[in-house]
Design a protein around this motif. Structure first.
Motif, PDB file in Angstrom:
ATOM      1  N   GLY A  31      21.625   0.081 124.704  1.00 53.42           N
ATOM      2  CA  GLY A  31      20.534   0.936 125.172  1.00 53.42           C
ATOM      3  C   GLY A  31      20.879   2.386 125.361  1.00 53.42           C
ATOM      4  O   GLY A  31      20.023   3.176 125.769  1.00 53.42           O
ATOM      5  N   GLY A  32      22.145   2.795 125.083  1.00 52.88           N
ATOM      6  CA  GLY A  32      22.505   4.197 125.254  1.00 52.88           C
ATOM      7  C   GLY A  32      22.546   4.593 126.718  1.00 52.88           C
ATOM      8  O   GLY A  32      22.680   3.753 127.609  1.00 52.88           O
TER       9      GLY A  32
ATOM     10  N   THR B 248      20.268   9.580 123.643  1.00 51.75           N
ATOM     11  CA  THR B 248      20.896   8.346 123.152  1.00 51.75           C
ATOM     12  C   THR B 248      20.140   7.108 123.592  1.00 51.75           C
ATOM     13  O   THR B 248      20.397   6.014 123.080  1.00 51.75           O
ATOM     14  CB  THR B 248      22.349   8.219 123.640  1.00 51.75           C
ATOM     15  OG1 THR B 248      22.363   7.992 125.067  1.00 51.75           O
ATOM     16  CG2 THR B 248      23.154   9.469 123.317  1.00 51.75           C
ATOM     17  N   GLU B 249      19.214   7.223 124.541  1.00 52.86           N
ATOM     18  CA  GLU B 249      18.539   6.047 125.076  1.00 52.86           C
ATOM     19  C   GLU B 249      17.717   5.342 123.993  1.00 52.86           C
ATOM     20  O   GLU B 249      16.939   5.970 123.283  1.00 52.86           O
ATOM     21  CB  GLU B 249      17.621   6.431 126.239  1.00 52.86           C
ATOM     22  CG  GLU B 249      16.944   5.223 126.875  1.00 52.86           C
ATOM     23  CD  GLU B 249      16.056   5.577 128.053  1.00 52.86           C
ATOM     24  OE1 GLU B 249      15.301   4.705 128.510  1.00 52.86           O
ATOM     25  OE2 GLU B 249      16.121   6.742 128.513  1.00 52.86           O
ATOM     26  N   GLN B 250      17.898   4.038 123.880  1.00 55.33           N
ATOM     27  CA  GLN B 250      17.156   3.244 122.905  1.00 55.33           C
ATOM     28  C   GLN B 250      16.671   1.966 123.565  1.00 55.33           C
ATOM     29  O   GLN B 250      17.242   1.489 124.535  1.00 55.33           O
ATOM     30  CB  GLN B 250      18.035   2.923 121.688  1.00 55.33           C
ATOM     31  CG  GLN B 250      19.273   2.116 122.001  1.00 55.33           C
ATOM     32  CD  GLN B 250      20.228   2.009 120.815  1.00 55.33           C
ATOM     33  OE1 GLN B 250      20.479   2.973 120.105  1.00 55.33           O
ATOM     34  NE2 GLN B 250      20.776   0.817 120.599  1.00 55.33           N
ATOM     35  N   VAL B 251      15.586   1.417 123.041  1.00 52.87           N
ATOM     36  CA  VAL B 251      14.990   0.227 123.643  1.00 52.87           C
ATOM     37  C   VAL B 251      15.863  -0.990 123.351  1.00 52.87           C
ATOM     38  O   VAL B 251      16.488  -1.087 122.288  1.00 52.87           O
ATOM     39  CB  VAL B 251      13.564  -0.015 123.117  1.00 52.87           C
ATOM     40  CG1 VAL B 251      12.632   1.064 123.607  1.00 52.87           C
ATOM     41  CG2 VAL B 251      13.551  -0.085 121.587  1.00 52.87           C
TER      42      VAL B 251
ATOM     43  N   GLY C  14      28.378   2.011 115.371  1.00 53.27           N
ATOM     44  CA  GLY C  14      29.133   2.633 116.447  1.00 53.27           C
ATOM     45  C   GLY C  14      28.428   3.833 117.048  1.00 53.27           C
ATOM     46  O   GLY C  14      29.058   4.691 117.664  1.00 53.27           O
ATOM     47  N   SER C  15      27.104   3.895 116.889  1.00 53.92           N
ATOM     48  CA  SER C  15      26.350   5.056 117.358  1.00 53.92           C
ATOM     49  C   SER C  15      25.047   4.621 118.007  1.00 53.92           C
ATOM     50  O   SER C  15      24.615   3.475 117.869  1.00 53.92           O
ATOM     51  CB  SER C  15      26.055   6.010 116.193  1.00 53.92           C
ATOM     52  OG  SER C  15      25.213   5.393 115.239  1.00 53.92           O
ATOM     53  N   TRP C  16      24.422   5.576 118.706  1.00 48.61           N
ATOM     54  CA  TRP C  16      23.137   5.314 119.361  1.00 48.61           C
ATOM     55  C   TRP C  16      22.000   5.855 118.501  1.00 48.61           C
ATOM     56  O   TRP C  16      22.216   6.449 117.454  1.00 48.61           O
ATOM     57  CB  TRP C  16      23.118   5.938 120.755  1.00 48.61           C
ATOM     58  CG  TRP C  16      24.202   5.407 121.653  1.00 48.61           C
ATOM     59  CD1 TRP C  16      25.264   6.093 122.151  1.00 48.61           C
ATOM     60  CD2 TRP C  16      24.335   4.057 122.146  1.00 48.61           C
ATOM     61  NE1 TRP C  16      26.050   5.275 122.919  1.00 48.61           N
ATOM     62  CE2 TRP C  16      25.514   4.016 122.942  1.00 48.61           C
ATOM     63  CE3 TRP C  16      23.590   2.896 121.995  1.00 48.61           C
ATOM     64  CZ2 TRP C  16      25.948   2.861 123.580  1.00 48.61           C
ATOM     65  CZ3 TRP C  16      24.022   1.722 122.631  1.00 48.61           C
ATOM     66  CH2 TRP C  16      25.178   1.713 123.412  1.00 48.61           C
ATOM     67  N   VAL C  17      20.792   5.671 118.997  1.00 49.22           N
ATOM     68  CA  VAL C  17      19.590   5.927 118.183  1.00 49.22           C
ATOM     69  C   VAL C  17      19.477   7.370 117.714  1.00 49.22           C
ATOM     70  O   VAL C  17      18.912   7.637 116.655  1.00 49.22           O
ATOM     71  CB  VAL C  17      18.331   5.511 118.980  1.00 49.22           C
ATOM     72  CG1 VAL C  17      18.130   6.399 120.205  1.00 49.22           C
ATOM     73  CG2 VAL C  17      17.094   5.520 118.089  1.00 49.22           C
TER      74      VAL C  17
END
Length: 672
Positions: free
Chosen positions: A85-86, A92-95, A108-111
């Motif tokens: 979820g970041g 970086t926050e993702q659902v 290896g990364s966020w949204v």
């Protein structure tokens, strides 16, 4: 059943040139070119990886099952709780859904890097290099001869990986179309035939939870069946090791995301939904994780755990693939071996022209740290440093900019993609003095209205939840902790909510922990048990979302969908023209920039009832009843911060509001 139907529909996404359950085309565009990487110290032929993913294996249920000894194969691995979820309230926050979560595992990364926002967006694939691209492009001797493959059960995985197959990064990918037995059989074959990396993804526990939650025995049966499948894979790995003494296998197991207490998948960023796990057949670095630690009880504990973004760099480290710092774009860092920095994050500096980086140093460093921005070294920092302000952005004009920072410690790089709404200094509009009805600079407590028309303080004398905190101008702000007592603003003159035109504006800061699915008033003069009740409410919701609500009893009008950055000063403004029956809302955020809805029709609300409870009272961090939390089950008390709170008996223009955000000066400098 609907899930299985969607899985069958996904057959149209089957990949050309692979062993597939249902065939398909080759229309997926080529993936982005992988970053250039350098060879490691170990020969790729001897380093092998089994990466196992499973939907629905939520950590609390996993712990319970292991206590009952029903997962004997998983129990042979070192297991740590982790998060997906970041970082809440950042870009970086993702659902917590399958698509974004598997994208994080594989990239290896966020949204904000991989671009997969939900389960539908997987069809576009990853916007960043995948694990298989890194391995294929490693440049190590024999990297082009590596055999990389997998078998997946969930229908969205073939779409997510289609570009890898098209580009030749995957030698084979079996779309097992919701059949976990197929995944087991195909993955065992790949291990037995000497594949260097095998990705096996299962979905039965997730399907069982979606069908009947954690009750009825179906979920426990599916979880046990997954463990048996894992046992077959582990046995195949062991057989390879016995027959090939030079093979060094890393086995890693994870789940996509957590589930709520009923076993449901929701997009709410609750601790249970964001809690995952990582299991390895090798020991974690003790500074990062401990085996079978307790499930995190709150967001702070969760944020201190390893993350799903750490899986890819852990695999790369085992494979001996080192990504040079100058081209490093990976948000995670290895969970084994040397430890770099953890929890790297940024906030925008007080002047909106700098970025302040902070991080944690879990272990002692062997030397200085190196900081790079967009691949260019900008600083050498002593080993014990935990923060750095980059004041050299020198952006040519106001606007939103993104910078990739990489911090190297102990030879281990960690990166993050920072964003700033850079604002060139402008002059605070002198017209802001006009029709100013109330103004609080909050430099001292008790707070004083410079216009003398209102008073502000705790609802209950002697239970003051207010204190002074640092503001965004080098001065002070009001910090209200509603767990002690919320604050009340009381008007002594005419009620501003009944003026023909008026604007309310203020700087606001929150960590967003109150912003759950029930909401929490930021500023309100109504009983907010219903948005339709008479009055006005500015409210905080999940995902750092702000809503602007007008109601008159049975009817309402709303402006919703605007978000702000957690722990950053953001300007909020609500402007109402009761004569024209329109209202406007503005959120000016230092990271996200300007969000606005202007002159929306007040189509339902009786504007003569905007004075809410008709008590001339406004609640800060509460509604005007002083009982929002007791009246709304699930609502949360907590901390909100306010600064430069002002009320005008006219509509402010967007240009005036932008000078408030861009001048870097409080209204008090105009001596209003």
């Amino acid at each position: 059943m609907a899930w299985k139907q969607r899985a069958r529909m996904a057959c149209g996404l089957a990949l050309a040139g692979t062993v597939a359950a249902c065939g398909g085309g080759n229309d997926t565009p080529a993936a982005a070119a992988p970053e250039q990487v350098g060879p490691g110290t170990s020969g790729a032929a001897s380093k092998k990886v089994l990466l196992v993913g499973v939907d629905g294996a939520t950590y609390s249920q996993l712990q319970s099952a292991m206590t009952q000894r029903t997962l004997p194969n998983l129990a042979t691995l070192a297991i740590t709780p982790a998060f997906t979820g970041g970082r809440l309230g950042t870009t970086t926050e993702q659902v917590p859904l399958d698509g974004p979560s598997w994208a994080t595992v594989l990239s290896g990364s966020w949204v904000n890097r991989h671009g997969v926002t939900d389960d539908v967006a997987t069809a576009g694939g990853l916007k960043t290099p995948s694990l298989f691209q890194y391995l294929r492009g490693a440049g190590a001797s024999g990297s082009t001869q590596l055999r990389l493959g997998g078998a997946t059960s969930a229908p969205l995985l073939p779409a997510l990986l289609k570009a890898d197959v098209t580009a030749g990064n995957l030698n084979s990918l079996r779309n097992c179309n919701a059949d976990d037995n197929c995944v087991t059989q195909e993955s065992v074959k790949l291990v037995q035939s000497g594949y260097d990396v095998v990705f096996a993804q299962f979905s039965a526990p997730g399907m069982a939870a979606a069908a009947q939650g954690f009750q009825g025995g179906g979920y426990a049966t599916a979880l046990s069946a997954f463990d048996q499948a894992l046992g077959k894979l582990l046995a195949a790995v062991q057989a390879r090791r016995q027959a090939n003494a030079n093979e060094d296998w890393l086995v890693a197991v994870t789940t996509s995301h957590g589930l709520d207490a009923t076993g449901a998948t929701t997009t709410v960023p609750a601790v249970q939904n964001l809690t995952t796990f990582i299991a390895l057949n090798k020991p974690f670095n003790a500074a990062l994780a401990s085996n079978l630690a307790a499930a995190p009880a709150n967001a702070t504990t969760l944020a201190a755990l390893p993350s799903e973004a750490d899986l890819l760099p852990t695999v790369l480290a085992h494979a001996g693939v080192a990504v040079p710092a100058a081209s490093h774009r990976i948000d995670g860092s290895p969970l084994t071996g040397n430890v770099g920095v953890r929890a790297l994050k940024t906030v925008v500096g007080d002047t909106n022209t700098s970025l302040v980086l902070s991080w944690q140093n879990p272990t002692t460093a062997s030397g200085d740290m190196t900081l790079l921005r967009d691949g260019v070294q900008i600083a050498t920092l002593p080993a014990g440093t935990t923060s750095y302000e980059d004041k050299t952005l020198n952006a040519p004009a106001s606007g939103i900019y993104r910078f990739n920072y990489t911090l190297v410690r102990n030879g281990v790089p960690a990166s993050m993609l920072a964003q700033i709404n850079y604002v060139k200094p402008i002059v605070l509009a002198d017209t802001l003095r006009n029709n100013l009805a109330a103004y609080y600079s909050f430099e001292t407590l008790p707070a004083t209205d410079s216009k003398g028309t209102t008073t502000i303080g705790p609802w209950v004398p002697g239970t003051d939840g207010g204190s002074l905190s640092s503001d965004n101008f080098g001065g002070k702000a009001l910090k209200v902790d509603s767990r002690i007592d919320a604050y009340q603003l009381m008007q002594s003159g005419a009620d501003i909510a009944l003026a023909p035109q008026f604007t309310i504006g203020f700087w606001f800061r929150s960590d967003c922990t109150q912003g759950n699915g029930t909401g929490e008033p930021i500023l309100s003069n109504k009983d907010w048990t219903s948005g339709s009740n008479p009055g006005i409410a500015i409210g905080l919701w999940g995902n750092c979302s702000v809503s602007f609500n007008l109601g008159s009893g049975g009817k309402r009008d709303d402006i919703q969908g605007m978000t702000f950055s957690a722990n950053q000063w953001t300007y909020l403004a609500l402007s109402i023209n009761a004569t024209a029956k329109t209202f406007s809302a503005y959120v000016i955020d230092p990271v996200l920039g300007l969000q606005k809805t202007e002159n929306k029709a007040i189509a339902n609300t009786d504007v003569t009832k905007l004075n809410g409870l008709a008590t001339k009272a406004w609640g800060l961090n509460d509604d005007a009843t002083h009982a929002y939390v007791p009246n709304n089950g699930g609502a949360l008390k907590g901390v909100m911060e306010f600064n430069d709170l002002a009320m005008w008996t006219r509509q402010l223009s967007l240009a005036e509001l932008q000078t408030i955000a861009g001048s870097r000066q409080p209204l008090s400098t105009l001596n209003p």
